[in-house]
Motif scaffolding. Structure first.
Motif, PDB file in Angstrom:
ATOM      1  N   MET A 119       0.882  -1.084   0.056  1.00 53.84           N
ATOM      2  CA  MET A 119       0.147  -0.054  -0.041  1.00 53.84           C
ATOM      3  C   MET A 119       0.989   1.465   0.025  1.00 53.84           C
ATOM      4  SD  MET A 119      -3.212   0.646  -0.030  1.00 53.84           S
ATOM      5  CE  MET A 119      -4.436   2.094   0.388  1.00 53.84           C
ATOM      6  N   LEU A 120       0.650   2.227  -0.904  1.00 56.86           N
ATOM      7  CA  LEU A 120       1.279   3.334  -1.069  1.00 56.86           C
ATOM      8  C   LEU A 120       0.683   4.321  -0.226  1.00 56.86           C
ATOM      9  CD1 LEU A 120       3.628   4.931  -2.376  1.00 56.86           C
ATOM     10  CD2 LEU A 120       2.133   5.502  -4.385  1.00 56.86           C
ATOM     11  N   GLU A 121       1.493   5.078   0.795  1.00 55.98           N
ATOM     12  CA  GLU A 121       1.150   5.971   1.495  1.00 55.98           C
ATOM     13  C   GLU A 121       1.811   7.397   1.178  1.00 55.98           C
ATOM     14  OE1 GLU A 121       1.099   4.794   5.669  1.00 55.98           O
ATOM     15  OE2 GLU A 121      -0.256   2.937   5.208  1.00 55.98           O
ATOM     16  N   ILE A 135       5.936  -1.251  -7.488  1.00 55.22           N
ATOM     17  CA  ILE A 135       5.288   0.325  -7.527  1.00 55.22           C
ATOM     18  C   ILE A 135       6.404   1.293  -7.618  1.00 55.22           C
ATOM     19  CG2 ILE A 135       4.561   1.756  -5.447  1.00 55.22           C
ATOM     20  CD1 ILE A 135       3.242  -0.514  -4.418  1.00 55.22           C
ATOM     21  N   ALA A 136       7.743   0.962  -7.276  1.00 53.37           N
ATOM     22  CA  ALA A 136       8.484   2.090  -7.652  1.00 53.37           C
ATOM     23  C   ALA A 136       8.754   2.289  -9.174  1.00 53.37           C
ATOM     24  CB  ALA A 136      10.048   1.739  -7.187  1.00 53.37           C
ATOM     25  N   PHE A 156       1.035  -0.070 -13.268  1.00 54.07           N
ATOM     26  CA  PHE A 156       0.365   1.282 -13.323  1.00 54.07           C
ATOM     27  C   PHE A 156      -0.720   0.974 -12.378  1.00 54.07           C
ATOM     28  CE2 PHE A 156       2.388   2.466 -17.605  1.00 54.07           C
ATOM     29  CZ  PHE A 156       3.253   2.868 -17.065  1.00 54.07           C
ATOM     30  N   THR A 157      -1.002   1.674 -11.095  1.00 51.13           N
ATOM     31  CA  THR A 157      -2.212   1.807 -10.427  1.00 51.13           C
ATOM     32  C   THR A 157      -2.838   3.288  -9.904  1.00 51.13           C
ATOM     33  OG1 THR A 157      -1.008   1.932  -8.188  1.00 51.13           O
ATOM     34  CG2 THR A 157      -1.319  -0.272  -9.113  1.00 51.13           C
ATOM     35  N   ALA A 191       0.677   9.516  -7.432  1.00 48.92           N
ATOM     36  CA  ALA A 191       2.132  10.049  -6.937  1.00 48.92           C
ATOM     37  C   ALA A 191       2.655  10.787  -8.063  1.00 48.92           C
ATOM     38  CB  ALA A 191       2.754   8.803  -6.888  1.00 48.92           C
ATOM     39  N   ASP A 192       2.771  10.382  -9.290  1.00 51.23           N
ATOM     40  CA  ASP A 192       3.397  10.919 -10.447  1.00 51.23           C
ATOM     41  C   ASP A 192       2.540  12.525 -10.409  1.00 51.23           C
ATOM     42  OD1 ASP A 192       4.685   8.656 -11.352  1.00 51.23           O
ATOM     43  OD2 ASP A 192       3.075   7.839 -12.583  1.00 51.23           O
TER      44      ASP A 192
END
Length: 251
Positions: A1-3, A46-47, A196-197, A203-204
């Motif tokens: 999960m990206l926070e 994710i990175a 890609f999500t 984030a981009d």
């Protein structure tokens, strides 16, 4: 999960600016350090998903300053080899788990540093004559593969282009053109593979200004800052991040 925590931005913003400076000013060879840095604190997938659109943004921002200053023969053979290299990278990515990708990114990071130091110290010599143009085909295959799985296509292409004895600006312009095309080729497979999500794209949006700042700084640094100073910092970053990624993958 990206926070989206302060810690995330404290690492991501400098990493993205660094990628922009490297791609726009110093031949893309070390731009993949940004993905290496992010992969320390995020899952590698994710990175990679965060970095590709940002790298493409830097590509677009860098094209105009170097427009038609590239060498098309070298670019053509690299791109011809890169197409099957991207396909191989997609196959590897479907097979590999996160630790395998960490291990590969770490190995490429340390290998890049070892290669550059070997050349600088005279342990490896590129030869008195320029490399044959045909050498761009295998270099392109490796560049396409490593670019797909770690955004690290710069080192293999750099070996070929430096061996062709291009001048500094022609070399830089050629890398801008080549990786603009390679990154476009990667975009569709990344989309189908779920790299890609909604979170990576958000984030981009947050990090896009940092990418543009890095590109702007890189174009100016190309003419103002010595390559020796820039790559001294790069080697330090890649050594630390590469060792950390390999350690994490193995233990």
């Amino acid at each position: 999960m990206l926070e989206f925590t302060p810690g995330f931005f404290a690492i991501a913003v400098p990493a993205v600016i660094f990628a922009g400076i490297s791609k726009a000013g110093f031949g893309s060879g070390a731009a993949f350090a940004s993905a290496s840095i992010l992969a320390i604190v995020l899952p590698p997938g994710i990175a990679l998903g965060i970095m590709l659109p940002l790298l493409m943004l830097v590509d677009v921002a860098s094209l105009r300053p170097y427009w038609r200053r590239w060498s098309w023969p070298e670019a053509r053979v690299l791109l011809t080899g890169a197409v099957p290299g991207v396909a191989l990278g997609a196959l590897f990515y479907r097979w590999a788990d996160d630790d395998a990708i960490r291990l590969l990114i770490g190995a490429v990071s340390l290998g890049f540093v070892a290669w550059q130091l070997s050349v600088k110290r005279g342990w490896v010599r590129l030869g008195a004559r320029p490399l044959p143009l045909s050498g761009g085909y295998p270099a392109g295959i490796v560049a396409g593969f490593t670019s797909f799985v770690s955004h690290a296509g710069g080192p293999p292409s750099a070996v070929f282009l430096l061996g062709r004895r291009l001048d500094k600006t022609t070399y830089q312009a050629t890398t801008v053109l080549v990786f603009w095309a390679i990154n476009i080729a990667k975009f569709l497979p990344y989309s189908f593979m779920g790299i890609f999500t909604a979170q990576t794209l958000l984030a981009d949006l947050f990090l896009a200004p940092a990418a543009l700042i890095g590109a702007w700084l890189g174009v100016r640094a190309h003419f103002l800052i010595s390559e020796r100073a820039f790559f001294a910092l790069t080697y330090t970053l890649l050594t630390c991040t590469g060792a950390k990624l390999i350690w994490d993958a193995l233990v």
